[in-house]
Design a protein around this motif. Structure first.
Motif: not given
Length: 131
Positions: A57-84
């Motif tokens: 109800v609050f968001c009209s799109q499917t959300e894909v959130i990735l936890t990514v390790t970069q330079d030994s740090k964890d960060m969250e990145v949003c991925l487009r749900s309609d991408s391959k």
């Protein structure tokens, strides 16, 4: 008793009840989409974990959130749900029946799909013999 004298007493009683019982209020973050900017793809080697939030109800799109390790740090990145990559993760998530214990299966599957340009030796010989 007069009605006017009863109303303030009821309001005070209601306020005391609210104060005595902890009420978990939804903040502003619960009333909107979590992703403002999204990327098309992330290198699968960098992926550590992912979460998929369906349309609500609050968001009209499917959300894909990735936890990514970069330079030994964890960060969250949003991925487009309609991408391959986003559709592959969603398909795999449905295939494993939304089981969080099997998330690594989806990440490993993306790693296999990401290998481009690597052919088996036998296949290239077969292609040469057909020419």
């Amino acid at each position: 008793m007069n009605i006017r004298s009863q109303i303030p007493a009821q309001i005070i009683t209601f306020a005391l009840l609210l104060h005595s019982f902890p009420v978990q209020a939804i903040g502003l973050s619960g009333l909107r989409c979590l992703c403002f900017e999204s990327v098309n793809a992330v290198r699968p080697k960098m992926m550590k974990n992912f979460e998929i939030f369906p349309k609500s109800v609050f968001c009209s799109q499917t959300e894909v959130i990735l936890t990514v390790t970069q330079d030994s740090k964890d960060m969250e990145v949003c991925l487009r749900s309609d991408s391959k990559q986003g559709t592959r993760l969603q398909r795999c998530w449905k295939r494993i029946q939304n089981d969080p214990k099997k998330k690594n299966v989806c990440i490993r599957r993306l790693l296999r799909k990401g290998r481009k340009g690597r052919r088996r030796k036998g296949r290239s010989r077969l292609m040469q013999s057909q020419r």
